[in-house]
Design a protein around this motif. Structure first.
Motif, PDB file in Angstrom:
ATOM      1  N   ALA A 130      -2.163  62.160  46.681  1.00  0.00           N
ATOM      2  CA  ALA A 130      -0.754  62.324  47.071  1.00  0.00           C
ATOM      3  C   ALA A 130      -0.539  61.845  48.506  1.00  0.00           C
ATOM      4  O   ALA A 130       0.469  61.204  48.811  1.00  0.00           O
ATOM      5  CB  ALA A 130      -0.336  63.785  46.919  1.00  0.00           C
ATOM      6  N   GLN A 131      -1.499  62.126  49.383  1.00  0.00           N
ATOM      7  CA  GLN A 131      -1.394  61.686  50.780  1.00  0.00           C
ATOM      8  C   GLN A 131      -1.438  60.157  50.877  1.00  0.00           C
ATOM      9  O   GLN A 131      -0.691  59.558  51.637  1.00  0.00           O
ATOM     10  CB  GLN A 131      -2.528  62.297  51.622  1.00  0.00           C
ATOM     11  N   GLU A 132      -2.304  59.521  50.078  1.00  0.00           N
ATOM     12  CA  GLU A 132      -2.387  58.056  50.096  1.00  0.00           C
ATOM     13  C   GLU A 132      -1.092  57.428  49.585  1.00  0.00           C
ATOM     14  O   GLU A 132      -0.643  56.409  50.108  1.00  0.00           O
ATOM     15  CB  GLU A 132      -3.582  57.581  49.258  1.00  0.00           C
ATOM     16  N   VAL A 133      -0.475  58.039  48.573  1.00  0.00           N
ATOM     17  CA  VAL A 133       0.798  57.527  48.054  1.00  0.00           C
ATOM     18  C   VAL A 133       1.863  57.624  49.141  1.00  0.00           C
ATOM     19  O   VAL A 133       2.620  56.673  49.374  1.00  0.00           O
ATOM     20  CB  VAL A 133       1.239  58.286  46.777  1.00  0.00           C
ATOM     21  N   GLN A 134       1.907  58.750  49.827  1.00  0.00           N
ATOM     22  CA  GLN A 134       2.876  58.937  50.911  1.00  0.00           C
ATOM     23  C   GLN A 134       2.630  57.916  52.022  1.00  0.00           C
ATOM     24  O   GLN A 134       3.567  57.300  52.529  1.00  0.00           O
ATOM     25  CB  GLN A 134       2.780  60.365  51.451  1.00  0.00           C
ATOM     26  N   THR A 135       1.365  57.721  52.383  1.00  0.00           N
ATOM     27  CA  THR A 135       1.018  56.745  53.416  1.00  0.00           C
ATOM     28  C   THR A 135       1.401  55.336  52.977  1.00  0.00           C
ATOM     29  O   THR A 135       1.959  54.565  53.759  1.00  0.00           O
ATOM     30  CB  THR A 135      -0.487  56.818  53.740  1.00  0.00           C
ATOM     31  N   LEU A 136       1.103  54.996  51.724  1.00  0.00           N
ATOM     32  CA  LEU A 136       1.451  53.676  51.190  1.00  0.00           C
ATOM     33  C   LEU A 136       2.947  53.424  51.304  1.00  0.00           C
ATOM     34  O   LEU A 136       3.374  52.360  51.759  1.00  0.00           O
ATOM     35  CB  LEU A 136       0.993  53.549  49.733  1.00  0.00           C
ATOM     36  N   HIS A 137       3.753  54.401  50.907  1.00  0.00           N
ATOM     37  CA  HIS A 137       5.207  54.240  50.995  1.00  0.00           C
ATOM     38  C   HIS A 137       5.640  54.023  52.446  1.00  0.00           C
ATOM     39  O   HIS A 137       6.488  53.165  52.724  1.00  0.00           O
ATOM     40  CB  HIS A 137       5.930  55.444  50.394  1.00  0.00           C
ATOM     41  N   GLY A 138       5.052  54.764  53.371  1.00  0.00           N
ATOM     42  CA  GLY A 138       5.392  54.602  54.781  1.00  0.00           C
ATOM     43  C   GLY A 138       4.991  53.241  55.322  1.00  0.00           C
ATOM     44  O   GLY A 138       5.762  52.600  56.051  1.00  0.00           O
ATOM     45  N   VAL A 139       3.797  52.795  54.964  1.00  0.00           N
ATOM     46  CA  VAL A 139       3.315  51.492  55.431  1.00  0.00           C
ATOM     47  C   VAL A 139       4.173  50.363  54.856  1.00  0.00           C
ATOM     48  O   VAL A 139       4.561  49.437  55.578  1.00  0.00           O
ATOM     49  CB  VAL A 139       1.818  51.298  55.065  1.00  0.00           C
ATOM     50  N   LEU A 140       4.490  50.437  53.571  1.00  0.00           N
ATOM     51  CA  LEU A 140       5.332  49.401  52.959  1.00  0.00           C
ATOM     52  C   LEU A 140       6.715  49.367  53.607  1.00  0.00           C
ATOM     53  O   LEU A 140       7.266  48.286  53.852  1.00  0.00           O
ATOM     54  CB  LEU A 140       5.451  49.622  51.449  1.00  0.00           C
ATOM     55  N   LYS A 141       7.267  50.531  53.906  1.00  0.00           N
ATOM     56  CA  LYS A 141       8.577  50.591  54.565  1.00  0.00           C
ATOM     57  C   LYS A 141       8.514  49.926  55.936  1.00  0.00           C
ATOM     58  O   LYS A 141       9.390  49.138  56.302  1.00  0.00           O
ATOM     59  CB  LYS A 141       9.007  52.052  54.696  1.00  0.00           C
ATOM     60  N   LYS A 142       7.446  50.196  56.695  1.00  0.00           N
ATOM     61  CA  LYS A 142       7.288  49.587  58.018  1.00  0.00           C
ATOM     62  C   LYS A 142       7.100  48.077  57.916  1.00  0.00           C
ATOM     63  O   LYS A 142       7.681  47.311  58.691  1.00  0.00           O
ATOM     64  CB  LYS A 142       6.091  50.191  58.758  1.00  0.00           C
ATOM     65  N   LEU A 143       6.277  47.630  56.981  1.00  0.00           N
ATOM     66  CA  LEU A 143       6.046  46.188  56.819  1.00  0.00           C
ATOM     67  C   LEU A 143       7.333  45.473  56.412  1.00  0.00           C
ATOM     68  O   LEU A 143       7.625  44.378  56.901  1.00  0.00           O
ATOM     69  CB  LEU A 143       4.945  45.932  55.789  1.00  0.00           C
ATOM     70  N   PHE A 144       8.101  46.075  55.525  1.00  0.00           N
ATOM     71  CA  PHE A 144       9.362  45.464  55.097  1.00  0.00           C
ATOM     72  C   PHE A 144      10.321  45.357  56.279  1.00  0.00           C
ATOM     73  O   PHE A 144      10.938  44.308  56.492  1.00  0.00           O
ATOM     74  CB  PHE A 144       9.992  46.275  53.958  1.00  0.00           C
ATOM     75  N   ALA A 145      10.429  46.429  57.060  1.00  0.00           N
ATOM     76  CA  ALA A 145      11.316  46.403  58.230  1.00  0.00           C
ATOM     77  C   ALA A 145      10.863  45.339  59.227  1.00  0.00           C
ATOM     78  O   ALA A 145      11.687  44.597  59.775  1.00  0.00           O
ATOM     79  CB  ALA A 145      11.353  47.782  58.889  1.00  0.00           C
ATOM     80  N   GLN A 146       9.562  45.240  59.444  1.00  0.00           N
ATOM     81  CA  GLN A 146       9.037  44.231  60.376  1.00  0.00           C
ATOM     82  C   GLN A 146       9.294  42.815  59.845  1.00  0.00           C
ATOM     83  O   GLN A 146       9.677  41.932  60.602  1.00  0.00           O
ATOM     84  CB  GLN A 146       7.538  44.446  60.601  1.00  0.00           C
ATOM     85  N   ALA A 147       9.084  42.626  58.555  1.00  0.00           N
ATOM     86  CA  ALA A 147       9.326  41.305  57.956  1.00  0.00           C
ATOM     87  C   ALA A 147      10.789  40.905  58.119  1.00  0.00           C
ATOM     88  O   ALA A 147      11.082  39.735  58.355  1.00  0.00           O
ATOM     89  CB  ALA A 147       8.934  41.307  56.476  1.00  0.00           C
ATOM     90  N   ARG A 148      11.693  41.864  58.007  1.00  0.00           N
ATOM     91  CA  ARG A 148      13.123  41.563  58.159  1.00  0.00           C
ATOM     92  C   ARG A 148      13.428  41.077  59.578  1.00  0.00           C
ATOM     93  O   ARG A 148      14.330  40.282  59.778  1.00  0.00           O
ATOM     94  CB  ARG A 148      13.987  42.770  57.819  1.00  0.00           C
ATOM     95  N   THR A 149      12.676  41.563  60.567  1.00  0.00           N
ATOM     96  CA  THR A 149      12.927  41.123  61.944  1.00  0.00           C
ATOM     97  C   THR A 149      12.392  39.728  62.185  1.00  0.00           C
ATOM     98  O   THR A 149      12.812  39.059  63.126  1.00  0.00           O
ATOM     99  CB  THR A 149      12.295  42.074  62.990  1.00  0.00           C
ATOM    100  N   LEU A 150      11.464  39.253  61.348  1.00  0.00           N
ATOM    101  CA  LEU A 150      10.862  37.939  61.509  1.00  0.00           C
ATOM    102  C   LEU A 150      11.644  36.835  60.825  1.00  0.00           C
ATOM    103  O   LEU A 150      11.388  35.668  61.076  1.00  0.00           O
ATOM    104  CB  LEU A 150       9.426  37.948  60.964  1.00  0.00           C
ATOM    105  N   GLU A 151      12.548  37.204  59.948  1.00  0.00           N
ATOM    106  CA  GLU A 151      13.283  36.183  59.186  1.00  0.00           C
ATOM    107  C   GLU A 151      14.244  35.424  60.074  1.00  0.00           C
ATOM    108  O   GLU A 151      14.854  35.987  60.983  1.00  0.00           O
ATOM    109  CB  GLU A 151      14.090  36.851  58.059  1.00  0.00           C
ATOM    110  N   PRO A 152      14.398  34.135  59.797  1.00  0.00           N
ATOM    111  CA  PRO A 152      15.416  33.376  60.530  1.00  0.00           C
ATOM    112  C   PRO A 152      16.799  33.878  60.127  1.00  0.00           C
ATOM    113  O   PRO A 152      16.960  34.404  59.031  1.00  0.00           O
ATOM    114  CB  PRO A 152      15.187  31.926  60.076  1.00  0.00           C
ATOM    115  N   PRO A 153      17.760  33.720  60.981  1.00  0.00           N
ATOM    116  CA  PRO A 153      19.114  34.174  60.632  1.00  0.00           C
ATOM    117  C   PRO A 153      19.642  33.437  59.417  1.00  0.00           C
ATOM    118  O   PRO A 153      19.388  32.253  59.235  1.00  0.00           O
ATOM    119  CB  PRO A 153      19.949  33.850  61.867  1.00  0.00           C
ATOM    120  N   VAL A 154      20.363  34.158  58.584  1.00  0.00           N
ATOM    121  CA  VAL A 154      20.971  33.570  57.384  1.00  0.00           C
ATOM    122  C   VAL A 154      22.211  32.813  57.812  1.00  0.00           C
ATOM    123  O   VAL A 154      23.014  33.282  58.602  1.00  0.00           O
ATOM    124  CB  VAL A 154      21.351  34.689  56.371  1.00  0.00           C
ATOM    125  N   GLU A 155      22.340  31.600  57.302  1.00  0.00           N
ATOM    126  CA  GLU A 155      23.497  30.765  57.658  1.00  0.00           C
ATOM    127  C   GLU A 155      24.703  31.119  56.846  1.00  0.00           C
ATOM    128  O   GLU A 155      24.673  31.517  55.770  1.00  0.00           O
ATOM    129  CB  GLU A 155      23.144  29.289  57.449  1.00  0.00           C
TER     130      GLU A 155
END
Length: 182
Positions: A157-182
């Motif tokens: 259960a702890q690993e599932v919770q950690t996985l969800h947190g890590v995926l959320k952080k990676l997704f947020a970080q990836a969104r900051t790396l994207e070029p602006p949408v035209e």
């Protein structure tokens, strides 16, 4: 014996007179150092893992309901959010505009989603599940959740919770790396 330079001077090249490493040679790779491997590249690993999971779920709904992954993603988002424009679907699914358009056309033709004018913007249309689309969505969701449960069985259960947190952080970080949408 080999010679270097002008043949008239004929100075012999001996092992002691040769440089150990040519001046323009790349640095040697020591056995302790490894070249980067695709299998160790996080974006690749995330993509492969995502594809493996998607294919497990897709196989079930393709056989039973005749849907492709892109079509199911459209239905899943509409089932979660309610009516959306096609542009909102592109943003929500992170799918290419052409893929979203193609999937929506198929779903409209199959009468699983409806397309009607957007009251706030006359240039766009709203997409939403039809009654038969909502019924199909209700049948597919338990299959998707069952695959998710089977997948997560190997984690605590702890690993599932950690996985969800890590995926959320990676997704947020990836969104900051994207070029602006035209």
């Amino acid at each position: 014996m080999s010679y270097s330079g002008d043949m008239s001077t004929r100075s012999p090249v001996t092992p002691s007179s040769m440089p150990l490493v040519p001046q323009d040679a790349p640095a040697p790779i020591h056995r302790a150092e490894r070249r980067p491997r695709l299998a160790d590249y996080l974006p690749y690993r995330l993509s492969v893992a995502s594809n493996a999971v998607s294919q497990q779920i897709a196989q079930r709904y393709r056989e039973r309901f005749g849907l492709r992954i892109s079509e199911w993603r459209i239905m899943a988002v509409l089932g979660d959010t309610g009516p959306q424009t096609q542009r909102q679907m592109v943003t929500a699914t992170l799918m290419d505009k052409v893929a979203v358009n193609r999937a929506c056309k198929i779903l409209v033709d199959r009468q699983l989603i409806s397309r009607h004018p957007n009251p706030q913007d006359g240039r766009s249309h709203m997409l939403e599940l039809t009654a038969s689309g909502a019924a199909m969505h209700a049948q597919i969701m338990p299959l998707a959740l069952q695959v998710e449960q089977q997948l997560l069985e190997c984690l605590s259960a702890q690993e599932v919770q950690t996985l969800h947190g890590v995926l959320k952080k990676l997704f947020a970080q990836a969104r900051t790396l994207e070029p602006p949408v035209e």
